[in-house]
Scaffold this active site. Sequence first.
Site, PDB file in Angstrom:
ATOM      1  N   SER A  28       0.811  -1.221   0.000  1.00 50.06           N
ATOM      2  CA  SER A  28       0.000   0.000   0.000  1.00 50.06           C
ATOM      3  C   SER A  28       0.842   1.268   0.000  1.00 50.06           C
ATOM      4  CB  SER A  28      -0.933  -0.005   1.214  1.00 50.06           C
ATOM      5  OG  SER A  28      -0.191  -0.157   2.416  1.00 50.06           O
ATOM      6  N   GLY A  54      -1.805  -4.281   0.817  1.00 47.39           N
ATOM      7  CA  GLY A  54      -1.913  -5.488   1.625  1.00 47.39           C
ATOM      8  C   GLY A  54      -0.984  -6.605   1.214  1.00 47.39           C
ATOM      9  N   ASN A  82       4.239  -5.614   5.467  1.00 49.05           N
ATOM     10  CA  ASN A  82       3.087  -6.356   5.986  1.00 49.05           C
ATOM     11  C   ASN A  82       3.505  -7.660   6.657  1.00 49.05           C
ATOM     12  OD1 ASN A  82       0.908  -4.588   5.250  1.00 49.05           O
ATOM     13  ND2 ASN A  82       1.265  -5.152   3.129  1.00 49.05           N
ATOM     14  N   ASP A  92      -4.405   6.897  10.056  1.00 51.68           N
ATOM     15  CA  ASP A  92      -4.001   5.588  10.567  1.00 51.68           C
ATOM     16  C   ASP A  92      -2.558   5.566  11.065  1.00 51.68           C
ATOM     17  OD1 ASP A  92      -2.492   5.641   8.234  1.00 51.68           O
ATOM     18  OD2 ASP A  92      -3.644   4.073   7.221  1.00 51.68           O
ATOM     19  N   HIS A 151       0.103   5.322   6.662  1.00 53.17           N
ATOM     20  CA  HIS A 151       0.205   5.626   5.234  1.00 53.17           C
ATOM     21  C   HIS A 151       0.451   7.118   5.015  1.00 53.17           C
ATOM     22  CE1 HIS A 151      -2.083   1.799   5.316  1.00 53.17           C
ATOM     23  NE2 HIS A 151      -1.292   1.531   4.282  1.00 53.17           N
TER      24      HIS A 151
END
Length: 228
Positions: free
Chosen positions: A56, A93, A122, A203, A206
């Site tokens: 991402s 992801g 991730n 969040d 990002h």
Amino acid sequence: MKSRDKAPLRWLQWPKVRVQLVLLALALSLFATAQAAAPHKLEPLPPPTVMVFGDSLSAAYGLDASEGWVALTAQRLARAKPGWRMVNASISGETSAGGAARVVNEVARVRPTVVVIALGANDGLRGLPPRETRRNLARMIGAAQGVGAKVLLVGMRLPPNYGSEYTHAFEQNYRDLAKLFDTALLPFLLEPIARDRSYFQADNMHPVAAAQPLLRDHVWRALDPLLK
């Protein structure tokens, strides 16, 4: 003996049309044989290409695709290296296992000149074993180098709450792989913005649009030498 001596000359007595047909058939046969022996026509090589495998962070999560650092790098690439193109194969992801599962088909299809591998974040956030991440990234590097591409390996760092032993092993993977496969290395993608909360979305993971040019410049410094 005389009849056998004259036998080879009988074809001279055939009608002219029949002789022409025989010669035509012979010519067609020789042409077909030559065509079969000729090598197949090679497809033209694609333009020089930079291909990015990321998650991402490289797929411009929460932003318009044109705002992401990959798209911004593509714009700079077009100016600095006319004729080059950039292909973003990043998926939000994505883990290193996902990248390893599709890398062979992707590099065979695109035939890139340079491959940027920016995966593993991730894996770390999920606490996956570093040895698995290492194996997957090694497969990706091998596949890229197998089609003759140069590789830029882009690393990541984890928050300290994952423990010093795990975070060290995670970060060491990138250094070890770059040395083992003799690739270029950018140790930490988010280094220019990591300490400034204002550069991140709600969040806290990002980057916002304003951070993307900084990431572009950061990656470009490692990417540019590979474009020679």
